[in-house]
Design a protein around this motif. Structure first.
Motif, PDB file in Angstrom:
ATOM      1  N   ALA A   1      32.208  36.762  47.531  1.00 55.91           N
ATOM      2  CA  ALA A   1      31.850  37.718  46.478  1.00 55.91           C
ATOM      3  C   ALA A   1      31.902  37.055  45.104  1.00 55.91           C
ATOM      4  O   ALA A   1      32.647  37.480  44.215  1.00 55.91           O
ATOM      5  N   PHE A   2      31.086  36.013  44.911  1.00 54.73           N
ATOM      6  CA  PHE A   2      31.132  35.296  43.632  1.00 54.73           C
ATOM      7  C   PHE A   2      30.485  36.108  42.509  1.00 54.73           C
ATOM      8  O   PHE A   2      30.873  36.003  41.344  1.00 54.73           O
ATOM      9  N   HIS A   3      29.474  36.930  42.851  1.00 57.23           N
ATOM     10  CA  HIS A   3      28.855  37.764  41.815  1.00 57.23           C
ATOM     11  C   HIS A   3      29.848  38.814  41.304  1.00 57.23           C
ATOM     12  O   HIS A   3      29.928  39.072  40.085  1.00 57.23           O
ATOM     13  N   GLU A   4      30.583  39.406  42.209  1.00 59.60           N
ATOM     14  CA  GLU A   4      31.565  40.407  41.802  1.00 59.60           C
ATOM     15  C   GLU A   4      32.689  39.769  40.994  1.00 59.60           C
ATOM     16  O   GLU A   4      33.214  40.378  40.054  1.00 59.60           O
ATOM     17  N   ARG A   5      33.084  38.561  41.337  1.00 54.60           N
ATOM     18  CA  ARG A   5      34.128  37.890  40.563  1.00 54.60           C
ATOM     19  C   ARG A   5      33.663  37.581  39.145  1.00 54.60           C
ATOM     20  O   ARG A   5      34.431  37.669  38.188  1.00 54.60           O
TER      21      ARG A   5
ATOM     22  N   GLU B   1      31.413  39.318  37.492  1.00 58.84           N
ATOM     23  CA  GLU B   1      31.160  40.556  36.763  1.00 58.84           C
ATOM     24  C   GLU B   1      32.449  41.320  36.450  1.00 58.84           C
ATOM     25  O   GLU B   1      32.652  41.780  35.317  1.00 58.84           O
ATOM     26  N   HIS B   2      33.342  41.453  37.441  1.00 53.47           N
ATOM     27  CA  HIS B   2      34.537  42.280  37.264  1.00 53.47           C
ATOM     28  C   HIS B   2      35.821  41.459  37.121  1.00 53.47           C
ATOM     29  O   HIS B   2      36.849  42.020  36.733  1.00 53.47           O
ATOM     30  N   GLY B   3      35.781  40.205  37.468  1.00 48.75           N
ATOM     31  CA  GLY B   3      36.984  39.393  37.389  1.00 48.75           C
ATOM     32  C   GLY B   3      37.601  39.154  38.761  1.00 48.75           C
ATOM     33  O   GLY B   3      37.463  39.977  39.681  1.00 48.75           O
ATOM     34  N   ALA B   4      38.298  38.024  38.873  1.00 46.96           N
ATOM     35  CA  ALA B   4      38.888  37.661  40.165  1.00 46.96           C
ATOM     36  C   ALA B   4      40.023  38.595  40.558  1.00 46.96           C
ATOM     37  O   ALA B   4      40.221  38.893  41.742  1.00 46.96           O
ATOM     38  N   LYS B   5      40.765  39.079  39.586  1.00 47.64           N
ATOM     39  CA  LYS B   5      41.895  39.944  39.902  1.00 47.64           C
ATOM     40  C   LYS B   5      41.438  41.250  40.532  1.00 47.64           C
ATOM     41  O   LYS B   5      42.082  41.766  41.463  1.00 47.64           O
ATOM     42  N   VAL B   6      40.323  41.802  40.061  1.00 50.71           N
ATOM     43  CA  VAL B   6      39.808  43.055  40.630  1.00 50.71           C
ATOM     44  C   VAL B   6      39.368  42.842  42.069  1.00 50.71           C
ATOM     45  O   VAL B   6      39.620  43.685  42.946  1.00 50.71           O
ATOM     46  N   VAL B   7      38.753  41.704  42.341  1.00 52.30           N
ATOM     47  CA  VAL B   7      38.290  41.428  43.707  1.00 52.30           C
ATOM     48  C   VAL B   7      39.485  41.253  44.639  1.00 52.30           C
ATOM     49  O   VAL B   7      39.484  41.746  45.779  1.00 52.30           O
ATOM     50  N   ARG B   8      40.509  40.539  44.172  1.00 55.11           N
ATOM     51  CA  ARG B   8      41.697  40.360  45.019  1.00 55.11           C
ATOM     52  C   ARG B   8      42.384  41.693  45.291  1.00 55.11           C
ATOM     53  O   ARG B   8      42.881  41.934  46.396  1.00 55.11           O
ATOM     54  N   GLN B   9      42.384  42.574  44.304  1.00 55.76           N
ATOM     55  CA  GLN B   9      43.004  43.873  44.504  1.00 55.76           C
ATOM     56  C   GLN B   9      42.213  44.707  45.509  1.00 55.76           C
ATOM     57  O   GLN B   9      42.791  45.423  46.335  1.00 55.76           O
ATOM     58  N   ARG B  10      40.883  44.610  45.453  1.00 56.16           N
ATOM     59  CA  ARG B  10      40.055  45.381  46.395  1.00 56.16           C
ATOM     60  C   ARG B  10      40.203  44.866  47.816  1.00 56.16           C
ATOM     61  O   ARG B  10      40.270  45.650  48.776  1.00 56.16           O
ATOM     62  N   LEU B  11      40.287  43.560  47.968  1.00 55.06           N
ATOM     63  CA  LEU B  11      40.386  42.975  49.305  1.00 55.06           C
ATOM     64  C   LEU B  11      41.810  42.990  49.855  1.00 55.06           C
ATOM     65  O   LEU B  11      42.004  42.763  51.047  1.00 55.06           O
ATOM     66  N   GLY B  12      42.776  43.237  49.005  1.00 54.89           N
ATOM     67  CA  GLY B  12      44.156  43.216  49.474  1.00 54.89           C
ATOM     68  C   GLY B  12      44.728  41.822  49.577  1.00 54.89           C
ATOM     69  O   GLY B  12      45.496  41.534  50.509  1.00 54.89           O
ATOM     70  N   LEU B  13      44.362  40.959  48.633  1.00 52.99           N
ATOM     71  CA  LEU B  13      44.882  39.598  48.624  1.00 52.99           C
ATOM     72  C   LEU B  13      46.126  39.541  47.745  1.00 52.99           C
ATOM     73  O   LEU B  13      46.110  39.018  46.628  1.00 52.99           O
TER      74      LEU B  13
END
Length: 670
Positions: A73-77, A79-91
């Protein structure tokens, strides 16, 4: 309103001050072997490791899938930031702990052996590896993609740290008992030395009422039921309150070291229970043990490790030496040279040490390598004999089969095919090696081979520490070494480096320098080029084949490695933490060449610093040998070259008064 009542409740912010480790930050670990002789306890601990391995493997697979989705999900990272993606995925650690809870609840058998606390600690261990992959370290490097480990590599079950603010709060694995109670139990009340039997008895749980002191309301003395907190007998590791609590607590007796000279170390770690922080359950491969594993308790102590009085004395003497030195690591040897820091002949003379292999030691290493090759061939024959369908016949076997067929003889079955493994067109084996059938003898021999390799590696590290201490005692704790990447050496001289292991010795030397109050500073080879210079400041070009140094300008001659080690003592830094900030002080080196003329030439030809090895209990002298004052020939009374491999025998010099006992001029590594 009903939906609000069914929401999950979380603990609030801790009102008490957060506990922190002591300011010194010292943490040490003591290994306590577990004497498990009861077959029921052995079966329980095996099931515990098997269940924890299943949970760890499942959490590792979940973490790997989450990491793959995160990098996809490089586009989402962006656009929204890496922290948001990690929070959504549960990392994060909490999400992985919830994954472990789900696997534990969904299974039917794991809940009989594993508690949720153990699953939480294992998920935290998996998260440590994941965050090393997600976040770069100070140098900008990351660990590789998380993978699922192997069963034989799973050797540790992490425990929960004890609470240093709340009394009587259980950890996952708890060390109960006292050192005094252990001593009284196995010394017959203190009458004899500690003699622990081969089959140690399991301590019984405390029973009966225990006085709790006067209460504030009634002013009377109350009682409570005795627990493991009240156990003051022999030491044991207890796993209480787990899923198998119906069968009783899992109590594992502890065996403390009872060899001569070990009691001071035992008292250092076990005399103060207030410093006990955490216990991890660890298993180690051992072919002769029941089931092929032995189990240990790794006790983490809040405080420094144990240092023997003799080692402390030697480090204090080394710290008192006002010397500057240099180290030159090579493929075949390690050379060390040092001078008085004042460069005054009245304060001492130059000293040098060369650590290398003798012909006898090379022959010994060749015999050991031959044994290893023989064991490897035996394992390969066993694998081929068990999986005959995966290998073809060798050329000799095929030729014999053709000859028998030509004579009309019955085909002879080949028990051990010697040909290549059955593979596809691209060379990939048709069947993976992990799916081969392995005999019991194969598994036992492989375990013995791994056990022997681990034992030899530990012995090499021990001998490296011994040699490093001898070098520090003779040359002081302030040394300079070239900043070389030894991994590139292994690509060219891997076999020779496996014999001499210069990187192992230099790493041990670095630790000993820090322990003695000094430092092993690294200097860049690009800014110094020690092997291409002379002490007079002139540049003397040499190839790798040239092992002797000869300067046309000043006439200095000596061994190339000793000259490089001597020049390393005169390397200066504008920033000690930056190897590239190193430069060679040719003015000081030329001054030392003039002042220590004869002594320096002697130090560049041979080792002049004797070994500091002594028999147990004898004193230590950390003074290098002074240069000769007589006019005897150079070969008269010459000391033998320091060696890397030969073990030192303990010698008795009682018949020679004034001679230091056990003095041996050879430095050995294993």
């Amino acid at each position: 309103m009903q939906a609000a009542q069914t929401q999950r409740k979380f603990r609030g912010k801790n009102k008490a001050p957060k506990w922190k480790k002591p300011d010194d930050g010292h943490v040490s670990v003591m290994v306590l072997p577990l004497a498990i002789t009861d077959p029921a306890d052995l079966a329980r601990i095996k099931r515990l490791f098997g269940s924890m391995w299943s949970i760890k493997r499942a959490v590792q697979r979940d973490a790997r899938a989450k990491v793959d989705a995160y990098w996809t999900a490089f586009h989402e990272r962006e656009e929204h930031g890496a922290k948001v993606v990690r929070q959504r995925l549960g990392l994060n650690r909490e999400a992985l702990e919830r994954c472990a809870y789900k696997h534990l609840d969904a299974s039917g058998h794991l809940k009989h052996h594993v508690s949720k606390a153990l699953a939480m600690h294992m998920a935290a261990e998996v998260w440590n590896g994941v965050q090393w992959h997600l976040f770069a370290d100070a140098t900008g490097k990351r660990h590789g993609r998380p993978k699922t480990g192997r069963w034989h590599d799973f050797t540790r079950i992490p425990g929960r740290a004890r609470s240093h603010t709340t009394d009587r709060k259980w950890e996952t694995f708890r060390l109960v008992g006292t050192l005094h109670g252990h001593k009284m139990a196995y010394t017959d009340g203190g009458q004899y030395t500690v003699q622990q039997p081969r089959r140690m008895r399991v301590p019984a749980a405390p029973s009966g009422p225990v006085l709790t002191g006067k209460t504030l309301a009634s002013g009377k003395t109350g009682t409570r039921k005795a627990t493991w907190w009240d156990h003051t007998g022999p030491l044991a590791v207890v796993f209480a309150g787990g899923p198998d609590s119906g069968r009783g607590d899992l109590v594992l007796p502890v065996r403390i070291p009872q060899q001569p000279g070990q009691w001071a170390r035992v008292e250092h770690f076990l005399s103060n229970p207030g410093r006990w922080h955490k216990v991890d359950l660890v298993r180690r491969r051992k072919a002769s043990a029941p089931g092929g594993w032995v189990y240990e308790a790794h006790l983490m102590i809040l405080g420094p490790g144990y240092t023997a009085p003799a080692v402390r004395e030697r480090r204090e003497q080394a710290a008192a030496l006002d010397r500057i030195g240099g180290v030159d690591g090579n493929v075949s040897n390690v050379s060390v040279a040092s001078f008085p820091a004042s460069l005054d002949p009245a304060d001492g003379a130059p000293a040098s040490t060369e650590i290398t292999l003798s012909p006898e030691e090379r022959a010994l290493l060749e015999r050991e390598a031959k044994k290893r090759r023989g064991r490897a061939r035996a394992l390969e024959r066993s694998r081929r004999a068990t999986n005959t369908a995966q290998y073809g016949p060798s050329k000799k076997q095929a030729r014999r089969a053709e000859q028998r067929a030509a004579k009309g003889l019955k085909p002879k079955a080949v028990t051990v095919p010697g040909g290549a493994r059955a593979a596809r067109v691209d060379g990939v084996p048709k069947q993976a090696f992990r799916r081969d059938q392995l005999s019991v003898n194969y598994r036992e021999q492989r375990a013995r081979q791994a056990e022997h390799a681990a034992s030899m590696a530990e012995h090499h590290r021990f001998r490296a520490r011994q040699v490093a201490r001898e070098i520090i005692a003779a040359h002081g704790p302030v040394l300079v070494v070239e900043d070389c990447d030894i991994r590139t050496w292994y690509r060219l001289w891997g076999k020779r480096l496996s014999q001499t292991t210069p990187g192992l010795l230099i790493a041990a030397l670095d630790r000993e320098c820090q322990a003695a109050g000094g430092r092993l500073v690294r200097a860049s080879t690009w800014s110094t080029a020690l092997s291409q210079h002379c002490l007079c400041g002139e540049r003397v070009k040499k190839t790798l084949r040239d092992r002797e140094h000869k300067c046309i300008e000043c006439g200095l001659a000596g061994k190339r490695d000793l000259v490089s080690a001597t020049l390393a003592a005169f390397v200066r830094f504008t920033d000690v933490d930056d190897p590239k900030a190193a430069y060679l002080d040719t003015t000081s080196s030329r001054h030392a060449q003039i002042v220590f003329a004869q002594g320096l030439e002697e130090a560049l030809r041979e080792s002049t610093a004797p070994s500091q090895t002594t028999v147990r209990g004898a004193g230590h002298a950390a003074v290098p040998r002074q240069r000769r004052e007589t006019s005897a020939p150079r070969t008269a009374g010459r000391r033998p070259r320091a060696t890397l491999d030969e073990p030192r025998p303990v010698r008795d010099h009682a018949g020679k008064p004034g001679q230091r006992p056990g003095c041996d001029p050879q430095l050995t590594l294993w």
